[in-house]
Scaffold this active site. Sequence first.
Site, mmCIF file in Angstrom:
data_model
loop_
_atom_site.group_PDB
_atom_site.id
_atom_site.type_symbol
_atom_site.label_atom_id
_atom_site.label_comp_id
_atom_site.label_asym_id
_atom_site.label_seq_id
_atom_site.Cartn_x
_atom_site.Cartn_y
_atom_site.Cartn_z
ATOM 1 N N CYS A 1 0.863 -1.178 0.000
ATOM 2 C CA CYS A 1 0.000 0.000 0.000
ATOM 3 C C CYS A 1 0.901 1.231 0.000
ATOM 4 O O CYS A 1 1.347 1.689 1.041
ATOM 5 C CB CYS A 1 -0.894 -0.011 1.245
ATOM 6 S SG CYS A 1 -1.952 1.422 1.382
ATOM 7 N N ALA A 2 1.249 1.708 -1.184
ATOM 8 C CA ALA A 2 2.114 2.891 -1.285
ATOM 9 C C ALA A 2 1.554 3.798 -2.368
ATOM 10 O O ALA A 2 1.232 3.342 -3.458
ATOM 11 C CB ALA A 2 3.541 2.485 -1.634
#
Lengths: 153, 386
Positions: A93-94
């Site tokens: 999750c970036a």
Amino acid sequence: MSSISARRLAKELAEIHSEGCPVGINLVKADDFTCWWFTIEVMGESLYQDEKFTLQFRFDSGYPISSPAVQFVVTDGKQAPIHPHVYSNGHICASILGNEWSPVLSVVAVCVTLQSMLASCKEKQRPVDNDRYIRHAPDNPKKTQFHYDDDTV
Amino acid sequence: MTGFSDKRLDKLMNDIQDPLDFPENTAAPGLRSLDTALRCPICSEFFEGPVTLICGHCFCSLCIRTFLGTKQECPTCRRTDVNEGHLRVNPVMEETVLSWQNSRSFILQLLKVGESRQNGVHGSKKRRKIDDSDSDLDAERIGSSSGRGARDDDSDDSTVKISEVGETELHTPKPNDFVPCPVCSKRVLLKDINIHIDNGCKEKADPSSSKSQWAGILGTKSQTAKSTKRKGKEVVSSDDEDLPLPKKSYGTLKDKAIKELLSEHNLPTTGDRNTLIARHQQWVIIYNANRDKSSKQRKSIEILRQELKQWESRQKGKSKTEISDATTYQREQKSEFERLVNAARPKKTTPSSLSPVPQVRSVHVSFHKDDNTIVLDSEEETPRIS
């Protein structure tokens, strides 16, 4: 005919071959312009000392306008790092992999960003919703719509 | 190592020029960074039809127009108040890139010669560089013979060359000399320059031209060779005035209207509504990007049509693979299917639909307790806060 994405990736690959990757990042395989593997380790003092992870990049024909699909490899005994933004299926999750992707970024730039994301980690833990997410997660992390509210990473 | 490997990858790698062709900064100061600076940060190729956003960042027109279609943001500085309307052509950059491309292989050759003189080694690469330079010199020759004259009409073509060869700077122009127009830089007789500018740089307004214009309006066929020449020039000048294609709000248009838009440009009108819209959108991008190049760099409309066709065949290939990935699609849509099944059988499932379980399944939502990160893998916006 060579598409824009293939030409751009060829240039990135040529640069990696002649200039090398930044410290701690190594090219494992890049046999074509659809899937590349890198190993990534965090240098210096960190929670991930002596750990080595494998990153997978998948490109579609829209690269670099569309972002690459990036995740940690979790097959063949390889493990994803334990990190609040990394799910146990390897999905990350970036924001730069999603809505903050910019076509001026490159494969190496993404590796460096993820390296520093690991380096700045203060507590080794999985995302709170890990179990629920991986039960239904799509194969391609790009199909997941993440929300990014943590500005510290 | 000869570059004739049958592997596609190797071929592509050899085909590609990039800043690494130049030695490091210590050996050849600035050359590598110069080569980098003249490339589009999106495609890493030399700028093609360079345009600048309000923040000053420069891209190929096609690259940035394609990107702005997905997101209105400067890729370099992430400035968000940008759109296509802000794009300004950057002819100076275009000229710089063309000059650099012309000199590039020559400089590489010089570097190679200097290097081999130093250590007496003739690398296999040298052959390639020389070949490149030959072809580039050819291109330059063609460019110089056709390029300069392209904007001028036939009659003063020779005059241009003579005045370029001779000294242009120091003598005061006489009424019958050609001088560059300060507005459009076209070469015009000095005595006609004021009329030329007053006419908005459209036409050298000498009596014969206005005569032929009137002849055109009145439909009288003028038979002199001069008038046909004028006509040719008029075509060129009207090309310069071509306006960019406006973006359309397709939502307000019927299928028929979209088809008309396409057939205006002789584009295929096959496919469903979404295909038509996508085709027209891409056409607007390709067309306007081509317009951002200087007139002698532009491609013909026919080539643009071919490019659109290639783009479309690539898109088709892409969507096919997406659909063929049935298992993923099934897995992805599983929750949606379940929700629909539940909704279709309201009586049987009334008790269970009140329980939170189906809701959780309908949208995969979750919160990170510490940083409020929500994860959705459906388009629906009904996060369930637990």
